[in-house]
Motif scaffolding. Structure first.
Motif, PDB file in Angstrom:
ATOM      1  N   LEU A 111       0.854  -1.180   0.000  1.00 36.35           N
ATOM      2  CA  LEU A 111       0.000   0.000   0.000  1.00 36.35           C
ATOM      3  C   LEU A 111       0.893   1.234   0.000  1.00 36.35           C
ATOM      4  O   LEU A 111       1.834   1.317   0.793  1.00 36.35           O
ATOM      5  N   PHE A 112       0.637   2.169  -0.919  1.00 35.49           N
ATOM      6  CA  PHE A 112       1.460   3.373  -1.020  1.00 35.49           C
ATOM      7  C   PHE A 112       0.590   4.625  -0.941  1.00 35.49           C
ATOM      8  O   PHE A 112      -0.466   4.695  -1.581  1.00 35.49           O
ATOM      9  N   VAL A 113       1.055   5.606  -0.194  1.00 35.05           N
ATOM     10  CA  VAL A 113       0.468   6.938  -0.215  1.00 35.05           C
ATOM     11  C   VAL A 113       1.590   7.932  -0.462  1.00 35.05           C
ATOM     12  O   VAL A 113       2.539   8.030   0.331  1.00 35.05           O
ATOM     13  N   LYS A 114       1.499   8.652  -1.582  1.00 30.87           N
ATOM     14  CA  LYS A 114       2.429   9.748  -1.841  1.00 30.87           C
ATOM     15  C   LYS A 114       1.812  11.007  -1.233  1.00 30.87           C
ATOM     16  O   LYS A 114       0.769  11.479  -1.708  1.00 30.87           O
ATOM     17  N   PHE A 145      -6.899   4.297  -5.884  1.00 31.76           N
ATOM     18  CA  PHE A 145      -8.012   4.597  -4.989  1.00 31.76           C
ATOM     19  C   PHE A 145      -8.413   6.066  -5.021  1.00 31.76           C
ATOM     20  O   PHE A 145      -9.421   6.446  -4.433  1.00 31.76           O
ATOM     21  N   ASP A 146      -7.605   6.888  -5.663  1.00 36.03           N
ATOM     22  CA  ASP A 146      -8.000   8.259  -5.966  1.00 36.03           C
ATOM     23  C   ASP A 146      -7.386   8.620  -7.312  1.00 36.03           C
ATOM     24  O   ASP A 146      -6.602   7.853  -7.883  1.00 36.03           O
ATOM     25  N   ASP A 147      -7.731   9.780  -7.840  1.00 40.18           N
ATOM     26  CA  ASP A 147      -7.218  10.177  -9.142  1.00 40.18           C
ATOM     27  C   ASP A 147      -5.697  10.338  -9.097  1.00 40.18           C
ATOM     28  O   ASP A 147      -5.142  10.790  -8.091  1.00 40.18           O
ATOM     29  N   PRO A 214      -2.994  13.826  -1.609  1.00 40.75           N
ATOM     30  CA  PRO A 214      -2.220  12.586  -1.644  1.00 40.75           C
ATOM     31  C   PRO A 214      -2.600  11.713  -2.837  1.00 40.75           C
ATOM     32  O   PRO A 214      -3.694  11.855  -3.401  1.00 40.75           O
ATOM     33  N   ARG A 215      -1.697  10.834  -3.211  1.00 43.09           N
ATOM     34  CA  ARG A 215      -1.989   9.817  -4.231  1.00 43.09           C
ATOM     35  C   ARG A 215      -1.974   8.462  -3.543  1.00 43.09           C
ATOM     36  O   ARG A 215      -0.973   8.075  -2.927  1.00 43.09           O
ATOM     37  N   THR A 216      -3.078   7.729  -3.620  1.00 44.30           N
ATOM     38  CA  THR A 216      -3.253   6.486  -2.877  1.00 44.30           C
ATOM     39  C   THR A 216      -3.381   5.315  -3.840  1.00 44.30           C
ATOM     40  O   THR A 216      -4.305   5.275  -4.664  1.00 44.30           O
ATOM     41  N   THR A 217      -2.469   4.347  -3.738  1.00 46.17           N
ATOM     42  CA  THR A 217      -2.504   3.183  -4.616  1.00 46.17           C
ATOM     43  C   THR A 217      -2.213   1.908  -3.817  1.00 46.17           C
ATOM     44  O   THR A 217      -1.601   1.956  -2.748  1.00 46.17           O
TER      45      THR A 217
END
Length: 255
Positions: A111-114, A145-147, A214-217
């Motif tokens: 799980l990554f959040v930038k 999970f988000d744009d 944030p970018r959530t992937t």
């Protein structure tokens, strides 16, 4: 979105994957599902409250300054929502189709959040050197999970790069390809609910998140259970070998 095994759409995904080394599947999750997973992801990271930063040392030159990254291995062992997603046929049918196999086995998840404004980039690389396999039937799926527009540091792909096979990487600061210009990789902006599939031989990376969000992937690495690893590595991942689709014809002889 409904994808069924043997459909024309699956064949189209497999064709692009074979030629280009990747395929971006639009709307595999609904916007509502993606939003729920985004909330679950951020709540999970906040609850665990870990401060380790997995930013690669080799990424420093891409950003021009200090960047940050939040992550979690094996999210499915902390929240059952991720376990359900691992065996969702919408995902596993595509994974099987693009690999050209019936059976799909888990390798690992991350799980990554930038974070906003300075979310860490990833230099261009193949996933191959981290966990090489004999027949190279190993792939990745990045759930958005988000744009993820360009300004959020979306994934970049070098189309067709998988056709050249394994490349020599610089292991300093994590395996990367310093001789491949970052600008040569094509940005793959995505929307919440999209899933990017690519082979572990596909050259890829991602930019800095300079946006105010944030970018959530969620990254899922999968493989054909009939493709044995050539090096014993990455054994720390929980649940490695779990069958996501079909059966393990080897009887877990390589486990």
């Amino acid at each position: 979105m409904t994808i069924t095994q043997g459909s024309t759409q699956l064949q189209e995904f497999a064709s692009q994957y074979a030629a280009q080394g990747f395929v971006l599947v639009k709307g595999l999750l609904s916007k509502e599902e993606a939003a729920a997973y985004r909330q679950t992801s951020h709540e999970l990271l906040s609850r665990l409250n870990r401060d380790d930063d997995p930013t690669w040392q080799s990424a420093m030159g891409l950003s021009g300054g200090k960047t940050r990254l939040r992550h979690l291995h094996d999210a499915q062992f902390y929240d059952a929502a991720f376990s359900r997603l691992l065996v969702d046929p919408r995902f596993t049918d595509v994974a099987a189709a693009v690999m050209g196999v019936e059976n799909v086995q888990l390798h690992h998840t991350k799980l990554f959040v930038k974070p906003p404004e300075n979310g860490s980039p990833f230099p261009l690389h193949q996933d191959y050197p981290f966990f090489p396999h004999k027949y190279h039937r190993v792939g990745a799926a990045i759930f958005h999970f988000d744009d993820a527009p360009v300004e959020k540091g979306c994934v970049r792909i070098l189309p067709g790069s998988h056709l050249q096979g394994p490349r020599e990487h610089d292991p300093e600061g994590s395996y990367h390809l310093p001789d491949v210009p970052f600008e040569s990789a094509v940005p793959q902006p995505a929307e919440a609910g999209d899933v990017l599939f690519f082979t572990y031989l596909t050259v890829h990376g991602s930019g800095v998140n300079v946006s105010n969000e944030p970018r959530t992937t969620w990254l899922v690495q999968y493989r054909d259970p009939g493709d044995p690893p050539t090096v014993k590595t990455h054994d720390h991942s929980l649940g490695q070998g779990m069958m996501l689709r079909g059966v393990d014809p080897t009887g877990r002889s390589g486990a």
